[in-house]
Motif scaffolding. Structure first.
Motif, PDB file in Angstrom:
ATOM      1  N   ASP A 189       0.828  -1.304   0.111  1.00  0.00           N
ATOM      2  CA  ASP A 189      -0.152  -0.083  -0.019  1.00  0.00           C
ATOM      3  C   ASP A 189       1.021   1.197   0.037  1.00  0.00           C
ATOM      4  OD1 ASP A 189      -0.704   0.390   3.587  1.00  0.00           O
ATOM      5  OD2 ASP A 189       1.269  -0.235   2.319  1.00  0.00           O
ATOM      6  N   ARG A 190       2.150   1.064  -0.006  1.00  0.00           N
ATOM      7  CA  ARG A 190       3.252   2.226  -0.084  1.00  0.00           C
ATOM      8  C   ARG A 190       4.244   1.957  -0.799  1.00  0.00           C
ATOM      9  NH1 ARG A 190       2.193   6.431   2.068  1.00  0.00           N
ATOM     10  NH2 ARG A 190       4.279   7.022   1.329  1.00  0.00           N
ATOM     11  N   LYS A 195      -1.504   5.509  -5.752  1.00  0.00           N
ATOM     12  CA  LYS A 195      -1.458   6.872  -6.010  1.00  0.00           C
ATOM     13  C   LYS A 195      -0.101   7.611  -5.856  1.00  0.00           C
ATOM     14  CE  LYS A 195      -5.449   8.067  -3.363  1.00  0.00           C
ATOM     15  NZ  LYS A 195      -5.908   6.801  -2.960  1.00  0.00           N
ATOM     16  N   PRO A 196       0.141   8.712  -6.300  1.00  0.00           N
ATOM     17  CA  PRO A 196       1.369   9.061  -6.234  1.00  0.00           C
ATOM     18  C   PRO A 196       1.849   9.593  -4.794  1.00  0.00           C
ATOM     19  CG  PRO A 196       0.355  10.403  -8.080  1.00  0.00           C
ATOM     20  CD  PRO A 196      -0.562   9.251  -7.540  1.00  0.00           C
ATOM     21  N   ASP A 197       0.754  10.109  -4.024  1.00  0.00           N
ATOM     22  CA  ASP A 197       1.045  10.345  -2.516  1.00  0.00           C
ATOM     23  C   ASP A 197       1.517   8.975  -1.697  1.00  0.00           C
ATOM     24  OD1 ASP A 197      -2.074  11.526  -1.676  1.00  0.00           O
ATOM     25  OD2 ASP A 197      -1.441   9.647  -2.026  1.00  0.00           O
ATOM     26  N   GLN A 198       1.027   7.966  -2.499  1.00  0.00           N
ATOM     27  CA  GLN A 198       1.455   6.996  -1.522  1.00  0.00           C
ATOM     28  C   GLN A 198       2.829   6.285  -1.936  1.00  0.00           C
ATOM     29  OE1 GLN A 198      -1.968   4.628  -3.216  1.00  0.00           O
ATOM     30  NE2 GLN A 198      -2.267   3.712  -1.148  1.00  0.00           N
ATOM     31  N   VAL A 199       3.715   7.118  -2.588  1.00  0.00           N
ATOM     32  CA  VAL A 199       5.040   6.815  -3.040  1.00  0.00           C
ATOM     33  C   VAL A 199       5.742   7.963  -2.422  1.00  0.00           C
ATOM     34  CG1 VAL A 199       6.657   6.631  -4.807  1.00  0.00           C
ATOM     35  CG2 VAL A 199       4.549   5.935  -5.097  1.00  0.00           C
ATOM     36  N   THR A 200       6.771   7.564  -1.641  1.00  0.00           N
ATOM     37  CA  THR A 200       7.748   8.672  -0.952  1.00  0.00           C
ATOM     38  C   THR A 200       9.045   8.282  -1.856  1.00  0.00           C
ATOM     39  OG1 THR A 200       7.042   7.986   1.425  1.00  0.00           O
ATOM     40  CG2 THR A 200       9.277   9.084   1.013  1.00  0.00           C
ATOM     41  N   PHE A 201       9.228   9.764  -2.526  1.00  0.00           N
ATOM     42  CA  PHE A 201      10.369   9.750  -3.269  1.00  0.00           C
ATOM     43  C   PHE A 201      11.519  10.496  -2.848  1.00  0.00           C
ATOM     44  CE2 PHE A 201      11.265   8.979  -8.086  1.00  0.00           C
ATOM     45  CZ  PHE A 201      12.187   9.538  -8.194  1.00  0.00           C
ATOM     46  N   HIS A 202      12.456   9.685  -2.557  1.00  0.00           N
ATOM     47  CA  HIS A 202      13.638  10.581  -1.953  1.00  0.00           C
ATOM     48  C   HIS A 202      14.696  10.938  -3.105  1.00  0.00           C
ATOM     49  CE1 HIS A 202      12.901   9.257   2.035  1.00  0.00           C
ATOM     50  NE2 HIS A 202      12.650   7.904   1.565  1.00  0.00           N
ATOM     51  N   THR A 203      15.204  12.195  -3.106  1.00  0.00           N
ATOM     52  CA  THR A 203      16.125  12.543  -4.005  1.00  0.00           C
ATOM     53  C   THR A 203      17.570  12.408  -3.505  1.00  0.00           C
ATOM     54  OG1 THR A 203      14.612  14.442  -4.645  1.00  0.00           O
ATOM     55  CG2 THR A 203      16.810  14.678  -5.642  1.00  0.00           C
ATOM     56  N   GLU A 204      18.211  11.563  -4.263  1.00  0.00           N
ATOM     57  CA  GLU A 204      19.434  11.363  -4.037  1.00  0.00           C
ATOM     58  C   GLU A 204      20.611  12.266  -4.739  1.00  0.00           C
ATOM     59  OE1 GLU A 204      20.111   8.550  -1.677  1.00  0.00           O
ATOM     60  OE2 GLU A 204      17.906   9.247  -1.573  1.00  0.00           O
ATOM     61  N   MET A 205      21.724  12.475  -4.042  1.00  0.00           N
ATOM     62  CA  MET A 205      22.789  13.103  -4.903  1.00  0.00           C
ATOM     63  C   MET A 205      23.399  12.369  -6.092  1.00  0.00           C
ATOM     64  SD  MET A 205      24.818  15.999  -4.414  1.00  0.00           S
ATOM     65  CE  MET A 205      24.862  16.359  -2.926  1.00  0.00           C
ATOM     66  N   LEU A 262       9.290  -8.056  -6.110  1.00  0.00           N
ATOM     67  CA  LEU A 262       9.937  -8.529  -5.076  1.00  0.00           C
ATOM     68  C   LEU A 262       9.359  -8.167  -3.714  1.00  0.00           C
ATOM     69  CD1 LEU A 262      12.286  -9.126  -6.863  1.00  0.00           C
ATOM     70  CD2 LEU A 262      13.675  -8.097  -5.461  1.00  0.00           C
ATOM     71  N   ARG A 263       8.261  -7.654  -3.765  1.00  0.00           N
ATOM     72  CA  ARG A 263       7.352  -7.015  -2.705  1.00  0.00           C
ATOM     73  C   ARG A 263       7.902  -7.317  -1.126  1.00  0.00           C
ATOM     74  NH1 ARG A 263       0.824  -6.842  -2.188  1.00  0.00           N
ATOM     75  NH2 ARG A 263       0.718  -6.484   0.008  1.00  0.00           N
ATOM     76  N   GLY A 264       8.052  -5.993  -0.527  1.00  0.00           N
ATOM     77  CA  GLY A 264       8.647  -6.148   0.700  1.00  0.00           C
ATOM     78  C   GLY A 264      10.302  -6.101   0.855  1.00  0.00           C
ATOM     79  N   THR A 265      10.680  -6.448  -0.212  1.00  0.00           N
ATOM     80  CA  THR A 265      12.424  -6.413  -0.239  1.00  0.00           C
ATOM     81  C   THR A 265      12.727  -5.272  -1.026  1.00  0.00           C
ATOM     82  OG1 THR A 265      12.401  -8.825  -0.024  1.00  0.00           O
ATOM     83  CG2 THR A 265      14.241  -7.904  -0.911  1.00  0.00           C
TER      84      THR A 265
END
Lengths: 158, 734, 204
Positions: free
Chosen positions: B369-370, B394-404, B430-433
């Motif tokens: 769910d995320r 939905k997009p707000d269920q996806v946390t998107f970190h910006t890496e260098m 690979l759900r969960g991994t």
């Protein structure tokens, strides 16, 4: 799989890996030392440069089984060395880095150069640094930083 | 004098035009638990933040109890220096102690969208240009709230207070640090109008400020996307089709599965075609396993692109007009000029790979769910949507970190998010991994999304005064934006302006000027490559203009000055500055050296370039490059200097003997940096000096403008040394 | 008869002188059959010396070559003062004591370029002629004072020479090509050539 005793930055590390694994991936994944970078895998770019037995070495193509007991120094440890520290300080003072991804390798190559040639000419720099790629092309500042580090080191009365 | 923002003209890009000039139109958003207050055109008031011990985790500014000030950067840092320059803007207006500032690359969120383009992105050299006002407003408003809190505490008025280096000073010698005031300040309403500093008040803006991320990039501590390590993480590589768009017909994977550490091998859909994913505990077993896959490919439905065939097709297309980009004056004017005063020049530009130093990679963990994504992305919100789509979220269920990121040059800004989609597809299974998808350098060099191949044909009719009287120009090359959402903004009358920019909108005054474009459909994915259309148009313009100057026996700088329209201030200023800056050397070169001149404006910044070139070991050796730049107000002149010193080195790949991607029977012929060879230190200028035209105009970008000027300048010098014209890149031989 | 006896002595002296002088590579070898054999043996030796596995390090330039197409070595590696590269970029930066087949990098003991005295190409990377190479490797003022047996021992025992017959796997997984005969055949040809007085073909 085989077990290897490695001497890294003055510490003993033991790993159990496939003998064909390049030293680069042993450092990055088995030892979680990610300062040494993967750029090409065919020794064309130098991002993977470490020192092995005092020699600047491209770790992406040296299988861990070829290392033996030769001491390894990586970017994480080069600051313990006076030349290493001077080079890192000069890199920061001279504002060399842009994306920074190649700079571990550049610094390791530059340290090898300065240890051997304390007052490098432009040609010395061309030759020793000539195998390290910087896609951002920070080359003019790399050149300047090497000369600045050399000046600092020789000022110290070396 | 307060500097206010003004609309930027986006016609050349045609993107959404968002005016943020209205006072208070762009408001600092203070993060309120999970809800972000959106900053959009018009007014959106943030709610009063709840009482917190420290200043609440703000969308852009977070003042910690220890006094550290964390500033969120709304763009990827991939070398261009935004993680220092954008915080400088905010910190200056905020009167923050610069030594306490920490920059953070913000995750994907609406509040971090580019105010002009409406998506979270870095590109078009727009970071400073578009966020200049935004970040200053943020800083000024934060300061105002801190002062309001102090004034209340001391029962005085804000105008009795002043700020300096993270301290508010009040009447009677009172003072309080920002850290002490942060939680009270957070309760204050966000002001709608603030005064911004005048140039004489700047402490940071306009000064040479060293990068915040230098040390950690020099001691191995800074983590790039590829360095990420998560508990239980797996590593994946993908076997991509050897011809773009082909599909897997059959896979024999028993040898691959026997490699110790390999977990799974399975077919996956790609943006086009299909591939085979290998998942292993670590990179090395994954790579070894992939090399032991025996894959049969179905190539029946794809066309195998071939460079030689394309050249023939492009040359043919260039013989006739295409879609009209410019039609000024009389298209047949050139025919009336005697043949002796006409030049016909044909130019060839091959595909180019971006090849940022850090190979492409993305790490994703899908939990049903995320999902959580870590990527050095130039298009965070676009990629976030793509990942959500693949995972059924939905997009707000996806946390998107910006890496260098270790470089990008446009390669990490892809409308189809193909790398993130690959990673999401694998993460789903690979759900969960968590799984880190890694592209090797071979994947990168052979993986497409290149600067398109281009053919130009120019017919110049020279007037009696030696100036071009007629200019007919046909440009052939794939449309970068076709089949992407950007097309509706960028393609007009069948012309993709990213192919004609720099030629169609030239600042040279041609009384009769016609430019046409053909955009053939080719089975090679293409993409914007640092400075985009200017990579080839500037080369054509500046080498031809130089040839005309030589014919007219005029000084190359004087000729350009005469030919430029008087409105071309951003080129005329740099040309004048270049003359002064090179007065000591440009007419006093040693034997065997020659001077090369060029000038070009792109992304709102004008650049003039002079190079001192000789030929060593049959290659150009650039002893010195002098650059004069008008980028409006230089927010961080040190950053501008670095961008130009290095950007020209980047641009030189166009001249490298092996600076080309070629295809034969559908397959890319180059594999790695042995076949596609970028500039090394010996190929770059030995020294580059940069001179900035003093300006208080709004800042324009510096990421891309260095690139177009260098190759024509060097080739112009070579032309003087050898007498040859160089119109086919790369320079295999001189 | 005194004239005949003198003649025989003279002939013997001349024969001895000629045999002894065979090392000086005079064309006037008494036994034209052994001369032919020696030249044929040299042809075989030359065919190995100019094979990429050998000639890639016997360059006249400040760089090595690589590959069967003998292209300039990647990453701008240079000869350096001792043929071992330069401090930031040594031969040993990549080439270890043995082949690294998992990464496709060849290796051998003391990997380095042959000295310039042993360049078998011109500065345009073109192999020198058979006569020129032969002249060069038998010139004791240039070949580190090796006589015939010394040359034979070099061909037989030097690790980097022997490497040419165990050159390892390329990065793409294929095997590097071998010289046109086995090491044993190469040594045998060298032996024949040495025993016949290391004759060289005429010409340049």
């Amino acid at each position: 799989m085989a077990t290897y005793q490695l001497n890294i930055n003055g510490q003993r590390k033991e790993v159990n890996v496939d003998p064909s694994t390049p030293l680069l991936w042993v450092l990055r994944e088995d030892l979680k030392m990610t300062g040494t970078k993967f750029g090409c895998g065919i020794s064309a770019c130098g991002a993977c440069t470490v020192h092995v037995g005092g020699v600047a070495t491209r770790s992406c193509i040296v299988p861990v089984s070829h290392v033996g007991d030769r001491p390894i120094v990586t970017i994480e440890g080069i600051g313990q060395d006076s030349v290493g520290r001077a080079v890192q300080d000069s890199w920061v003072e001279t504002d060399v880095v842009q994306c920074g991804y190649c700079q571990s390798g550049q610094i390791m190559a530059a340290v090898a150069l300065l240890k051997h040639t304390p007052k490098p000419t432009d040609q010395n720099i061309d030759e020793s640094m000539g195998g390290n790629i910087c896609r951002c092309a920070t080359y003019p500042r790399i050149r300047e930083a090497i000369k600045n580090a050399a000046a600092e080191l020789t000022k110290g009365g070396a | 004098m307060a500097i206010t923002s003004k609309d930027s003209d986006l016609n050349r890009r045609g993107f959404l035009r968002v005016s943020f000039a209205a006072a208070g139109g762009l408001i600092v958003s203070l993060y309120l638990e999970p809800r972000f207050a959106l900053a959009q055109e018009g007014v959106t008031q943030s709610q009063t933040p709840p009482a917190r011990k420290d200043f609440p985790p703000a969308a852009f500014v977070n003042i910690r109890p220890d006094g550290k000030i964390v500033i969120e950067v709304n763009r990827l840092e991939f070398g261009q220096g935004v993680q220092t320059s954008l915080p400088m803007l905010l910190a200056d207006e905020m009167d923050a102690d610069w030594g306490s500032v920490i920059a953070n690359l913000a995750p994907a969120a609406d509040v971090y969208k580019d105010p002009m383009f409406g998506i979270q992105m870095v590109g078009g050299s727009g970071s400073i240009a578009h966020s200049f006002q935004q970040y200053r407003d943020l800083g000024a408003k934060t300061r105002a709230m801190l002062v309001a809190a102090a004034a209340e505490r001391w029962n005085t008025s804000p105008d009795q207070c002043r700020t300096e280096a993270s301290v508010v000073h009040g009447p009677g010698g009172r003072s309080a640090t920002y850290a002490e005031l942060a939680s009270d300040a957070a309760k204050k309403p966000v002001p709608t109008n603030v005064r911004l500093k005048g140039p004489t008040e700047f402490k940071l803006i306009g000064k040479k400020v060293k990068r915040l991320d230098s040390r950690s990039k020099c001691d191995g501590t800074l983590k790039f996307g590829l360095d990420l390590d998560l508990p239980g993480m797996k590593v994946a590589v993908v076997a991509h089709p050897p011809v773009f768009g082909a599909k897997v017909k059959r896979v024999v994977d028993d040898e691959a599965r026997r490699i110790e550490g390999v977990r799974d091998v399975f077919e996956i859909p790609l943006a086009k075609g299909t591939g085979v994913a290998v998942v292993a505990d670590k990179f090395w077993p994954a790579k070894q396993a992939r090399s032991r896959l025996k894959i049969e490919w179905d190539m029946t439905e794809v066309h195998p692109a071939d460079s030689a065939e394309l050249w023939t097709m492009y040359k043919e297309l260039s013989q006739k007009p295409g879609n009209v980009a410019v039609a000024k004056g009389d298209a047949s004017a050139g025919d009336k000029i005697p043949a002796a005063n006409r030049i016909v020049a044909e130019y060839e530009f091959p595909f180019l790979a971006h090849s940022p130093m850090e190979p492409l990679n993305t790490t994703i963990r899908f939990d049903g769910d995320r999902a959580e994504v870590w990527a050095g992305s130039q298009f965070q919100t676009v990629d976030q949507m793509a990942v959500a789509e693949v995972l059924g979220l939905k997009p707000d269920q996806v946390t998107f970190h910006t890496e260098m990121a270790g470089g990008g040059f446009g390669r990490r800004a892809v409308a189809d998010s193909h790398v993130q989609r690959e990673a999401a597809t694998i993460a789903k299974r690979l759900r969960g991994t968590p799984v880190k998808l890694v592209w090797t350098r071979e994947d990168d060099v052979q993986g497409g999304y290149y600067r398109p191949m281009h053919f130009h044909r120019v017919e110049v009719g020279i007037g009696a005064d030696g100036m071009p009287a007629a200019w007919r120009h046909i440009i052939v090359g794939q449309s970068i934006t076709a089949d992407t959402p950007f097309a509706s903004f960028v393609v007009k009358n069948g012309v993709d302006s990213t192919a004609t920019e720099g030629a169609a909108d030239t600042h040279y005054n041609f009384p009769n000027h016609h430019v046409w474009a053909h955009h053939p459909k080719v089975n090679v994915p293409v993409l914007w490559w640092r400075s985009v259309g200017h990579t080839h148009t500037a080369f054509v313009m500046e080498t031809l203009i130089d040839e005309l100057a030589q014919r007219a026996k005029m000084d190359p700088i004087a000729y350009r000055r005469k030919l430029l329209k008087p409105e071309a201030k951003k080129l005329l200023g740099p040309l004048a500055l270049l003359e002064t800056a090179t007065a000591g050397w440009r007419n006093r070169l040693p034997n065997g050296h020659a001077l090369g001149i060029s000038c070009h404006e792109s992304f709102g910044t004008g650049v003039a370039c002079a190079v001192d070139v000789s030929i060593e070991n049959k290659r150009p050796r650039i002893h010195r490059a002098t650059l004069a730049v008008d980028c409006g107000l230089a927010v961080n002149p040190l950053s501008v200097e670095s961008q130009f010193q290095a950007g020209v080195g980047f641009g030189l790949i166009q001249l490298m003997a092996k600076g080309a991607i070629t295809l034969k029977d559908g397959r890319v012929e180059q594999k790695n940096f042995d076949g596609y060879v970028p500039p090394y230190i010996v190929d770059a200028p030995i020294a580059v000096d940069v001179h900035i035209v003093p300006s208080t105009e709004a800042p324009s970008g510096c990421g891309e403008p260095p690139v177009p000027v260098i190759s024509p300048a060097v080739v112009n010098a070579l032309a003087r040394l050898t007498g040859k014209r160089y119109r086919s890149l790369p320079l295999v031989s001189i | 008869m005194p004239g005949i006896r003198v003649g025989l002595v003279v002939a013997a002296v001349v024969a001895v002188a000629l045999v002894a002088g065979a090392f000086a590579r005079t064309a006037e070898v008494v036994d034209s059959n052994s001369m032919a054999q020696g030249l044929a043996a040299w042809d075989q030796v030359y065919s190995v010396l100019t094979h990429p596995r050998c000639i890639n390090c016997h360059t006249a330039t400040n760089y090595p070559q690589q590959g069967d197409d003998r292209h300039r070595h990647i990453a701008n590696v240079v000869r350096g003062p001792d043929g071992k590269g330069v401090p930031g970029l040594n031969c040993a930066s990549c080439h270890q004591e043995t082949n690294a087949d998992s990464t496709g990098v060849p290796g051998g003991h003391n990997w380095h370029l042959a000295p310039l005295e042993m360049r078998w190409q011109d500065t345009n990377d073109r192999p020198l002629s058979s006569a020129a190479v032969c002249k060069q490797i038998t010139d004791r003022s240039r070949n580190h004072n090796l006589n015939g047996p010394g040359l034979l021992k070099h061909h037989e025992e030097e690790p980097l020479v022997k490497w040419a017959w165990n050159p390892g796997i390329r990065p793409d997984g294929t095997a590097r090509t071998l010289p046109p005969m086995t090491h044993e055949q190469f040594v045998a040809a060298t032996k024949r050539w040495v025993e016949t007085g290391t004759p060289c073909p005429s010409g340049k």
